[in-house]
Design a protein around this motif. Structure first.
Motif, PDB file in Angstrom:
ATOM      1  N   GLU A 287      47.433   4.863-107.735  1.00 45.77           N
ATOM      2  CA  GLU A 287      48.624   4.704-108.589  1.00 45.77           C
ATOM      3  C   GLU A 287      49.489   3.559-108.077  1.00 45.77           C
ATOM      4  O   GLU A 287      50.013   2.754-108.852  1.00 45.77           O
TER       5      GLU A 287
ATOM      6  N   ARG B 122      54.447   5.933-115.841  1.00 48.11           N
ATOM      7  CA  ARG B 122      55.362   6.987-116.275  1.00 48.11           C
ATOM      8  C   ARG B 122      55.221   8.212-115.371  1.00 48.11           C
ATOM      9  O   ARG B 122      56.218   8.836-114.976  1.00 48.11           O
ATOM     10  N   ARG B 123      53.982   8.552-115.003  1.00 49.22           N
ATOM     11  CA  ARG B 123      53.759   9.697-114.118  1.00 49.22           C
ATOM     12  C   ARG B 123      54.361   9.447-112.736  1.00 49.22           C
ATOM     13  O   ARG B 123      54.928  10.363-112.117  1.00 49.22           O
TER      14      ARG B 123
ATOM     15  N   SER C 134      50.208   2.435-118.572  1.00 48.26           N
ATOM     16  CA  SER C 134      51.539   2.933-118.927  1.00 48.26           C
ATOM     17  C   SER C 134      51.705   4.391-118.526  1.00 48.26           C
ATOM     18  O   SER C 134      52.754   4.796-117.999  1.00 48.26           O
ATOM     19  N   ARG C 135      50.677   5.204-118.746  1.00 48.75           N
ATOM     20  CA  ARG C 135      50.750   6.624-118.379  1.00 48.75           C
ATOM     21  C   ARG C 135      50.901   6.796-116.873  1.00 48.75           C
ATOM     22  O   ARG C 135      51.663   7.643-116.399  1.00 48.75           O
ATOM     23  N   ILE C 136      50.172   5.998-116.115  1.00 46.96           N
ATOM     24  CA  ILE C 136      50.232   6.114-114.658  1.00 46.96           C
ATOM     25  C   ILE C 136      51.630   5.772-114.155  1.00 46.96           C
ATOM     26  O   ILE C 136      52.199   6.478-113.304  1.00 46.96           O
TER      27      ILE C 136
ATOM     28  N   LYS D 188      45.658  -0.641-121.492  1.00 50.71           N
ATOM     29  CA  LYS D 188      47.114  -0.671-121.361  1.00 50.71           C
ATOM     30  C   LYS D 188      47.712   0.735-121.378  1.00 50.71           C
ATOM     31  O   LYS D 188      48.649   1.034-120.618  1.00 50.71           O
ATOM     32  N   ALA D 189      47.215   1.604-122.254  1.00 46.99           N
ATOM     33  CA  ALA D 189      47.777   2.951-122.372  1.00 46.99           C
ATOM     34  C   ALA D 189      47.646   3.726-121.065  1.00 46.99           C
ATOM     35  O   ALA D 189      48.576   4.438-120.652  1.00 46.99           O
ATOM     36  N   ARG D 190      46.515   3.559-120.406  1.00 52.93           N
ATOM     37  CA  ARG D 190      46.314   4.278-119.134  1.00 52.93           C
ATOM     38  C   ARG D 190      47.283   3.761-118.065  1.00 52.93           C
ATOM     39  O   ARG D 190      47.854   4.540-117.302  1.00 52.93           O
TER      40      ARG D 190
ATOM     41  N   GLU E 199      58.099  10.015-112.940  1.00 55.25           N
ATOM     42  CA  GLU E 199      58.423  11.443-112.977  1.00 55.25           C
ATOM     43  C   GLU E 199      58.274  12.070-111.602  1.00 55.25           C
ATOM     44  O   GLU E 199      59.106  12.879-111.181  1.00 55.25           O
TER      45      GLU E 199
END
Length: 302
Positions: free
Chosen positions: A9, A41-42, A37-39, A33-35, A45
């Motif tokens: 990450e 964001r995670r 962005s998710r990483i 790109k989506a993956r 958090e």
């Protein structure tokens, strides 16, 4: 807050900051790109902090994100160094070697070093970037930079390979029928082809005992040594050139060295890299080869 370190990450976040976008980071990492962005964001958090601010037009790093990025780069570099230290046990160069060098010295000298290295290390692939800007090798992911000139105090490791020496050159056609050239002061009666440095066209010529500054307006000012060489070969004047560039033409009779012993100070050449303690075998092998090939009368080895 969960403070466990997740290196994959961290690597994704560092790529986003370095490349300036999710899309570019995804391309570098071979994902989508989506993956990415998710990483990120995670991570936010998990850390309980905003690392990036996003808009439709640009991506900005927050103050917390910048601090995290700088620390992450240190951790990733240390992790890579640990892996490299283990890899050194095999001593076999392998993997991708990313190199950067200045455009002129790179294409005229470093190209030969890379060709020899590829023959020497069949399990290594090379990615080479020629640029005259000062590359941040850590943040941009380069293994080695070949730099000509005095080094800045960057905290990086470096090994001096040798020095580039210079001389004054002209063609016989140009010199015939021109004023006698027996002293530095005679240069004011000649056409000079000068490489500009930050817009200034002048020479500081040095011999064993004295220094002379040549400020006569040049017949032609250029920002490229290759351009200066080409103009000299056309018989248009006198230029100061690196010996490695000029001496082949001296050998075939196209150029002559004038005012021997007078030239600017030699320029040191270094291989710059992240760490000398835990050098990846491919980095160590390439730098050792550069040292061995930096020989001859035209380029002075250390």
């Amino acid at each position: 807050m969960n403070t466990s370190i997740d290196l994959p990450e961290m690597k994704v976040f560092a790529a986003v900051v370095t490349d300036g976008s999710f899309t570019a980071a995804a391309e570098r990492l071979g994902t989508d790109k989506a993956r990415v962005s998710r990483i990120v964001r995670r991570m936010e958090e998990k850390l309980g902090a905003r690392l990036l601010t996003r808009s439709t037009r640009r991506l900005n790093v927050t103050e917390v994100g910048r601090d995290y990025f700088e620390r992450a780069v240190c951790i990733l570099t240390a992790a890579e160094a640990a892996e490299a230290a283990v890899a050194q046990q095999s001593r076999e160069p392998k993997g991708l070697l990313k190199i950067t060098a200045g455009s002129e010295f790179g294409t005229m000298v470093v190209d030969d070093w890379i060709a020899a290295f590829l023959r020497l290390a069949p399990k290594v692939t090379v990615e080479m970037e020629y640029t005259n800007r000062l590359v941040d090798i850590i943040h941009e992911g380069f293994d080695v930079a070949i730099r000509v000139g005095t080094l800045e105090d960057s905290g990086l490791s470096a090994r001096k390979l040798g020095e580039v020496v210079y001389g004054l050159y002209a063609t016989s056609d140009y010199l015939s029928g021109r004023p006698v050239l027996s002293a530095v002061s005679d240069l004011k009666h000649h056409d000079l082809i000068m490489k500009t440095t930050r817009g200034r066209a002048n020479w500081f010529l040095i011999n064993s005992t004295s220094t002379e500054k040549i400020t006569a307006p040049p017949r032609c000012a250029v920002n490229s040594m290759i351009a200066a060489k080409n103009l000299v070969l056309e018989g248009l004047g006198i230029a100061q050139l690196p010996r490695f560039m000029a001496e082949p033409y001296v050998a075939n009779g196209r150029l002559s060295c004038v005012l021997p012993g007078w030239a600017e100070n030699p320029a040191p050449v270094h291989a710059v890299f992240a760490s000398s303690r835990y050098m990846d075998p491919k980095v160590r092998s390439f730098v050792d080869l550069c040292v061995s090939m930096f020989t001859g009368d035209d380029i002075h080895a250390e």
